[in-house]
Design a protein around this motif. Sequence first.
Motif, short mmCIF file in Angstrom:
data_model
loop_
_atom_site.label_atom_id
_atom_site.label_comp_id
_atom_site.label_asym_id
_atom_site.label_seq_id
_atom_site.Cartn_x
_atom_site.Cartn_y
_atom_site.Cartn_z
N GLY A 8 0.82 -1.21 0.00
CA GLY A 8 0.00 0.00 0.00
C GLY A 8 0.84 1.26 0.00
O GLY A 8 0.53 2.23 -0.69
N THR A 9 1.92 1.24 0.75
CA THR A 9 2.82 2.39 0.82
C THR A 9 3.51 2.62 -0.52
O THR A 9 3.53 3.73 -1.04
CB THR A 9 3.86 2.20 1.93
OG1 THR A 9 3.18 2.02 3.18
CG2 THR A 9 4.81 3.37 2.02
N SER A 12 0.98 3.74 -3.19
CA SER A 12 0.56 5.11 -2.93
C SER A 12 1.61 6.11 -3.41
O SER A 12 1.28 7.11 -4.05
CB SER A 12 0.27 5.33 -1.45
OG SER A 12 -0.84 4.59 -1.04
N PRO A 61 -1.54 3.89 4.52
CA PRO A 61 -1.18 4.46 3.22
C PRO A 61 -2.38 4.98 2.42
O PRO A 61 -2.25 5.97 1.70
CB PRO A 61 -0.51 3.29 2.48
CG PRO A 61 -0.10 2.33 3.54
CD PRO A 61 -1.05 2.52 4.68
N ILE A 62 -3.53 4.36 2.59
CA ILE A 62 -4.71 4.81 1.84
C ILE A 62 -5.10 6.22 2.25
O ILE A 62 -5.59 7.00 1.43
CB ILE A 62 -5.89 3.82 1.99
CG1 ILE A 62 -7.00 4.13 0.98
CG2 ILE A 62 -6.46 3.83 3.39
CD1 ILE A 62 -6.63 3.86 -0.44
N LEU A 65 -2.73 8.52 0.28
CA LEU A 65 -3.08 8.55 -1.14
C LEU A 65 -4.37 9.34 -1.35
O LEU A 65 -4.45 10.18 -2.25
CB LEU A 65 -3.22 7.14 -1.70
CG LEU A 65 -3.54 7.05 -3.18
CD1 LEU A 65 -2.45 7.71 -4.02
CD2 LEU A 65 -3.73 5.60 -3.59
N HIS A 66 -5.36 9.10 -0.52
CA HIS A 66 -6.62 9.80 -0.68
C HIS A 66 -6.44 11.31 -0.45
O HIS A 66 -6.99 12.13 -1.20
CB HIS A 66 -7.70 9.25 0.27
CG HIS A 66 -8.98 9.99 0.15
ND1 HIS A 66 -9.78 9.90 -0.97
CD2 HIS A 66 -9.59 10.86 0.99
CE1 HIS A 66 -10.84 10.69 -0.81
NE2 HIS A 66 -10.73 11.27 0.37
#
Length: 107
Positions: A8-9, A12, A61-62, A65-66
């Motif tokens: 995820g990191t 992102s 991470p989300i 990113l968001h």
Amino acid sequence: MNASVLAGTVSSILFAVSYLPMLLKALRTRDLDSYSLGYLALSNVANAVHSVYVFSLPPGPIWLLHCFYAAASALLLIWFLQFHSVHTRPTAPATSRRNHHEHHLSN
């Protein structure tokens, strides 16, 4: 850090980095003619609604990113509203140009 958080990191970071050239070009050229006001407005509304879901998740991470996408969408909308008039030059309607041309021909 487990594999899913690492993935995820990394993803992102890659998504954000891939977006940067577009943002920098828009800022540098002030040309956002390839975007529509409807798209940019709807994208910002979608990001606001999606925030309810994203921020209900544990921090990770989300979130980053968001937040990046939300900020980028907001910047594009602001720049569109600021710069659009710079690239939109009023043109005379076709009938007005034709009448002007006919006027010169008749003289």
